[in-house]
Design a protein around this motif. Structure first.
Motif, PDB file in Angstrom:
ATOM      1  N   ASP A  21      31.964  -8.562 -69.531  1.00  0.00           N
ATOM      2  CA  ASP A  21      32.905  -8.066 -70.525  1.00  0.00           C
ATOM      3  C   ASP A  21      33.014  -9.087 -71.646  1.00  0.00           C
ATOM      4  O   ASP A  21      33.608 -10.159 -71.462  1.00  0.00           O
ATOM      5  N   PRO A 165      38.659   9.168 -75.647  1.00  0.00           N
ATOM      6  CA  PRO A 165      40.059   8.967 -75.247  1.00  0.00           C
ATOM      7  C   PRO A 165      40.857  10.240 -75.022  1.00  0.00           C
ATOM      8  O   PRO A 165      41.817  10.231 -74.254  1.00  0.00           O
ATOM      9  N   THR A 175      41.087   3.310 -69.025  1.00  0.00           N
ATOM     10  CA  THR A 175      40.531   3.175 -70.367  1.00  0.00           C
ATOM     11  C   THR A 175      39.796   1.844 -70.482  1.00  0.00           C
ATOM     12  O   THR A 175      40.346   0.797 -70.129  1.00  0.00           O
ATOM     13  N   HIS A 176      38.552   1.906 -70.963  1.00  0.00           N
ATOM     14  CA  HIS A 176      37.744   0.711 -71.151  1.00  0.00           C
ATOM     15  C   HIS A 176      37.254   0.665 -72.599  1.00  0.00           C
ATOM     16  O   HIS A 176      36.844   1.691 -73.147  1.00  0.00           O
ATOM     17  N   ARG A 177      37.311  -0.518 -73.185  1.00  0.00           N
ATOM     18  CA  ARG A 177      36.757  -0.706 -74.530  1.00  0.00           C
ATOM     19  C   ARG A 177      35.331  -1.208 -74.361  1.00  0.00           C
ATOM     20  O   ARG A 177      35.097  -2.308 -73.832  1.00  0.00           O
ATOM     21  N   TRP A 191      32.540  -0.811 -81.464  1.00  0.00           N
ATOM     22  CA  TRP A 191      33.276  -0.616 -80.219  1.00  0.00           C
ATOM     23  C   TRP A 191      33.991   0.729 -80.231  1.00  0.00           C
ATOM     24  O   TRP A 191      34.361   1.243 -81.291  1.00  0.00           O
ATOM     25  N   SER A 192      34.220   1.279 -79.044  1.00  0.00           N
ATOM     26  CA  SER A 192      35.037   2.482 -78.885  1.00  0.00           C
ATOM     27  C   SER A 192      35.753   2.415 -77.540  1.00  0.00           C
ATOM     28  O   SER A 192      35.314   1.714 -76.614  1.00  0.00           O
ATOM     29  N   ASP A 193      36.859   3.141 -77.436  1.00  0.00           N
ATOM     30  CA  ASP A 193      37.572   3.286 -76.169  1.00  0.00           C
ATOM     31  C   ASP A 193      37.019   4.490 -75.420  1.00  0.00           C
ATOM     32  O   ASP A 193      36.758   5.541 -76.025  1.00  0.00           O
ATOM     33  N   TYR A 194      36.881   4.345 -74.102  1.00  0.00           N
ATOM     34  CA  TYR A 194      36.357   5.426 -73.269  1.00  0.00           C
ATOM     35  C   TYR A 194      37.204   5.576 -72.014  1.00  0.00           C
ATOM     36  O   TYR A 194      37.787   4.604 -71.510  1.00  0.00           O
TER      37      TYR A 194
END
Length: 232
Positions: A21, A165, A175-177, A191-194
């Protein structure tokens, strides 16, 4: 969303993998799933292109995890501790041992829509470079390729699929970035949140902006896997 689309479903297996990470520098914290940037990098290794910024759906999970001890040989930026034979002197800022978490028996499924599906199917049959999922030693094995049709869906089995999201409201979600793309000079990362479920449900749930695999026998009205096509 558009109507049904043709896609290639590809499954991979990695005996061991580790996805550090980058949001926690200096700490060996790992992610439970490969970032989309890692997956796109693996596909670029197959095609030989500098990058593969394509839309894809993905689901990933690991059957186990563990902790290993690795020896690090950091090279000082000012040249004060140069490497000799791949090693540096021990001491502060030199050779050191650190615990490194890892995932075991990693499973990855990708859905690649046309027009990229045909091109990637050919590349994966004879990849230009070795396929790795994460670090250079984390080899990944192609286990199956299948042609499928994806249709817009408002209910599907989420499983371990990576979702945007607002993709669903399952209670087991985290939620993971994650990194979407990394520039070829490695200076720029997007980057995006998933959303990702570590405890997936096996029954259909309400989903948004999703596709699902068209059932092989539509008369059965079976629930199939949810797929979110993630843009780079």
């Amino acid at each position: 969303m558009s109507g049904p689309i043709e896609a290639l479903r590809v499954t991979f297996h990695a005996p061991v993998a580790s996805f550090r990470d980058p949001l926690f520098p200096g700490i060996t914290r790992i992610l439970p799933v490969p970032p989309p940037s890692t997956v796109r990098g693996m596909l670029a290794a197959a095609t030989g292109a500098p990058a593969e910024p394509l839309a894809l759906g993905m689901a990933a999970w690991a059957d186990g995890h563990g902790l290993d001890t690795e020896t690090y040989h950091p090279i000082a930026a000012d040249g004060s501790n140069p490497a000799a034979g791949g090693r540096v002197r021990a001491g502060k800022g030199g050779t050191t041992a650190k615990d490194r978490p890892f995932l075991a028996d990693v499973h990855l499924t990708l859905w690649i829509p046309e027009p990229d599906a045909t091109r990637l199917a050919q590349a994966l049959r004879r990849p230009r470079h070795g396929l790795r999922l994460g670090r250079s030693q984390d080899l990944v094995h192609l286990t199956a390729t299948d042609r499928v049709v994806l249709e817009p869906a408002d209910r599907a089995i989420v499983g371990h699929a990576l979702a945007p999201p607002d993709g669903h409201d399952l209670p087991s979600v985290h939620t993971h970035r994650l990194a979407d793309t990394v520039s070829t000079d490695r200076l720029t990362t997007t980057w995006s949140d998933y959303l990702w479920c570590d405890e997936p449900t096996t029954t259909a749930a309400s989903v948004r902006h999703a596709y699902r695999e068209t059932p092989t026998d539509p008369a059965l009205h079976e629930d199939t896997q949810a797929v979110w096509l993630l843009a780079p």
